[in-house]
Design an enzyme around this catalytic site. Sequence first.
Site, mmCIF file in Angstrom:
data_model
loop_
_atom_site.group_PDB
_atom_site.id
_atom_site.type_symbol
_atom_site.label_atom_id
_atom_site.label_comp_id
_atom_site.label_asym_id
_atom_site.label_seq_id
_atom_site.Cartn_x
_atom_site.Cartn_y
_atom_site.Cartn_z
ATOM 1 N N GLU A 112 -43.274 75.973 35.935
ATOM 2 C CA GLU A 112 -43.220 75.305 37.241
ATOM 3 C C GLU A 112 -42.911 76.354 38.322
ATOM 4 O O GLU A 112 -43.314 76.196 39.469
ATOM 5 C CB GLU A 112 -42.173 74.174 37.254
ATOM 6 N N GLU A 134 -40.139 57.971 37.383
ATOM 7 C CA GLU A 134 -39.657 57.780 36.012
ATOM 8 C C GLU A 134 -38.164 57.458 36.002
ATOM 9 O O GLU A 134 -37.710 56.511 35.341
ATOM 10 C CB GLU A 134 -39.881 59.060 35.180
ATOM 11 N N LYS A 190 -32.442 64.735 41.828
ATOM 12 C CA LYS A 190 -32.219 65.434 43.094
ATOM 13 C C LYS A 190 -32.654 64.546 44.260
ATOM 14 O O LYS A 190 -31.927 64.357 45.215
ATOM 15 C CB LYS A 190 -32.996 66.750 43.076
ATOM 16 N N GLY A 210 -34.766 71.970 41.263
ATOM 17 C CA GLY A 210 -34.569 71.118 40.085
ATOM 18 C C GLY A 210 -34.433 71.902 38.798
ATOM 19 O O GLY A 210 -33.510 71.690 38.003
ATOM 20 N N ARG A 211 -35.327 72.867 38.598
ATOM 21 C CA ARG A 211 -35.307 73.622 37.333
ATOM 22 C C ARG A 211 -34.209 74.677 37.296
ATOM 23 O O ARG A 211 -34.056 75.397 36.311
ATOM 24 C CB ARG A 211 -36.682 74.230 37.063
ATOM 25 N N HIS A 216 -43.687 78.915 9.239
ATOM 26 C CA HIS A 216 -44.500 78.144 8.299
ATOM 27 C C HIS A 216 -45.504 77.264 9.029
ATOM 28 O O HIS A 216 -46.002 76.290 8.477
ATOM 29 C CB HIS A 216 -43.592 77.317 7.391
ATOM 30 N N LYS A 240 -48.773 62.576 41.077
ATOM 31 C CA LYS A 240 -47.778 61.544 41.394
ATOM 32 C C LYS A 240 -48.362 60.559 42.404
ATOM 33 O O LYS A 240 -48.217 59.346 42.264
ATOM 34 C CB LYS A 240 -46.531 62.177 42.029
HETATM 35 O O1 F6P Z 1 -41.899 67.421 38.404
HETATM 36 C C1 F6P Z 1 -41.514 67.805 39.659
HETATM 37 C C2 F6P Z 1 -40.037 67.712 39.880
HETATM 38 O O2 F6P Z 1 -39.827 67.717 41.259
HETATM 39 C C3 F6P Z 1 -39.236 68.826 39.224
HETATM 40 O O3 F6P Z 1 -39.239 70.013 39.942
HETATM 41 C C4 F6P Z 1 -37.894 68.203 39.140
HETATM 42 O O4 F6P Z 1 -37.070 68.897 38.261
HETATM 43 C C5 F6P Z 1 -38.272 66.809 38.647
HETATM 44 O O5 F6P Z 1 -39.472 66.527 39.346
HETATM 45 C C6 F6P Z 1 -37.251 65.749 38.856
HETATM 46 O O6 F6P Z 1 -36.960 65.546 40.198
HETATM 47 P P1 F6P Z 1 -35.684 64.758 40.659
HETATM 48 O O7 F6P Z 1 -34.488 65.469 40.169
HETATM 49 O O8 F6P Z 1 -35.759 64.707 42.146
HETATM 50 O O9 F6P Z 1 -35.764 63.361 40.061
#
Ligand code: F6P
Length: 550
Positions: free
Chosen positions: A361, A219, A213, A275-276, A392, A512
Amino acid sequence: MQATMDPLKSTSKKSAWVDLAAHYEKLRGMHLRQLFKEDPKRGERYTLEATGLLLDYSKNLVTDETLELLFRLAAESNLQDHIEAMFRGEKINFTENRAVLHTALRAPRHASMMAGGENVVPKVHAVLDRMAHLSAQVRNGEWRGHTGKRIRNVVNIGIGGSDLGPVMAYEALKYYSDRSIRFRFVSNIDGADILEALRDLDPAETLLLVSSKTFTTLETMANARTARGWLLAGLGGDEKAIAGHFVAISTNAPEVAKFGIDTANMFEFWDWVGGRYSMSSAIGLSTMIAIGEENFRAMLSGLHQMDEHFRTAPAAQNLPALLGLLGLWYSDFFGAQTVAVLPYEHYLKRFPAYLQQLTMESNGKSITRAGKNVAHDTGPIYWGEPGTNGQHSFYQLIHQGTRLIPCDFIAFAKPIHAVGPHHDMLIANVFAQAEALAFGKTAAQAEAEGTPQWLVPHRVFAGNRPSNVILAERLTPEILGKLVALYEHAVFTQGVIWDIDSFDQWGVELGKVLAQRIIPELESAAEPKLAHDSSTNNLIRYYRKHKETA
Ligand code: F6P
């Protein structure tokens, strides 16, 4: 609008809440055995079927009075007004000053849903149409990579909502997917993730979807850069190769361009999609490539049907509202810390992981809309594994441990694959588990089975352990959409009553920021001047000392 929607009283002072607390005291000695005995029709009465999903909530620790009080709590919290405000595009994510309109992502083409004074449905469909075009090109081999080869591998790079929804949907709908294309999902900053994802792929046949987003997430950007290096190394270093192999999915065109992806290869979504809550946006591109446009649109239709149900059904007939209220009942009055989500459908194996972000979240908050500390518990911990594997493993604790763990069982009347007697055996286990949890086994029953006296206490099952059973005919794209929206709106219902902002996620920020500060301290050749606490300083020193040694 915000002001008129603000509850008059804080949550735990609402009359329904106070009455629920008193009611809980009366009900706590009650056993499900007794409740079922007193009402032979309880199983039928406490079953709600809507939009093709059936929710049997009869094995919950509730009576008619409990339900009336829970519905009253929803009314006193102005749930319906909050629902309308969300659908109207009001900025209910007030800490980020954003509308919350994931429901517009699955609205039909002719619908109108407003954000910032604009009907956003046409632009949603314009992106969907572009996604459909690209998906078809990849699936039919028209899309060619830099060397002219067709695409055989699709790698989605993203994290959180830009990963968990796509992975879950891909796994859930694998049966409907094009098996001639390999799908991989890379999320972790741990280099092992991208390495394992790419190691056996031919760059000339690989399409990389960079899903973010913000397009700034550490990452995702690190993985995208590594993937770019891998691609260029494999295709002779020609920068022009990027165009045929990289697609971006983002709200941030300038950052996409900065990364070197042509914005013609960018699929847009908008700041009113959390995002979620984004798996039905362009973030779902990998899903659409996997299952095709028609199936993807069927998933959207399922989501939309549940959206409409949530918006229009009265609380007592409203699946998401009911599910949310039942969860809140355990969380706030029984002190339950967790909810187990137990899909008896192997293709839903990533559903619990997906729900973890959606629920935790969203509702892992402790500050009310008025900026005060909440006076009650909020989001419980969600976890789970597909049945029957969990049986199990951890079910022992659910059956005989000291904690109350409400369970959601999810199952389907028809299997994806009819393999001999497997499905009847699978489903017998769902029903058996819910039955055993509710009714248990008494000492008298254990004795009657000939259990030696000393062993009887160990063979007793107290029962009275609540569960929901969610049933549908078969796991299809449409049904998956309904399941997703069911939980999205259950989370919304709880957030409204808990009086929190379910759509921000400030809690992930601090870590972060601190990581960004620590990275150069781990990388620098010269010994850095450390100014953390003594524990962090010590850990950094240990890491630096050992990282280069064999
Ligand atoms: O972990 C926080 C967060 O902002 C989530 O809400 C989101 O889904 C994820 O990081 C990834 O964010 P982006 O889509 O901006 O890379």
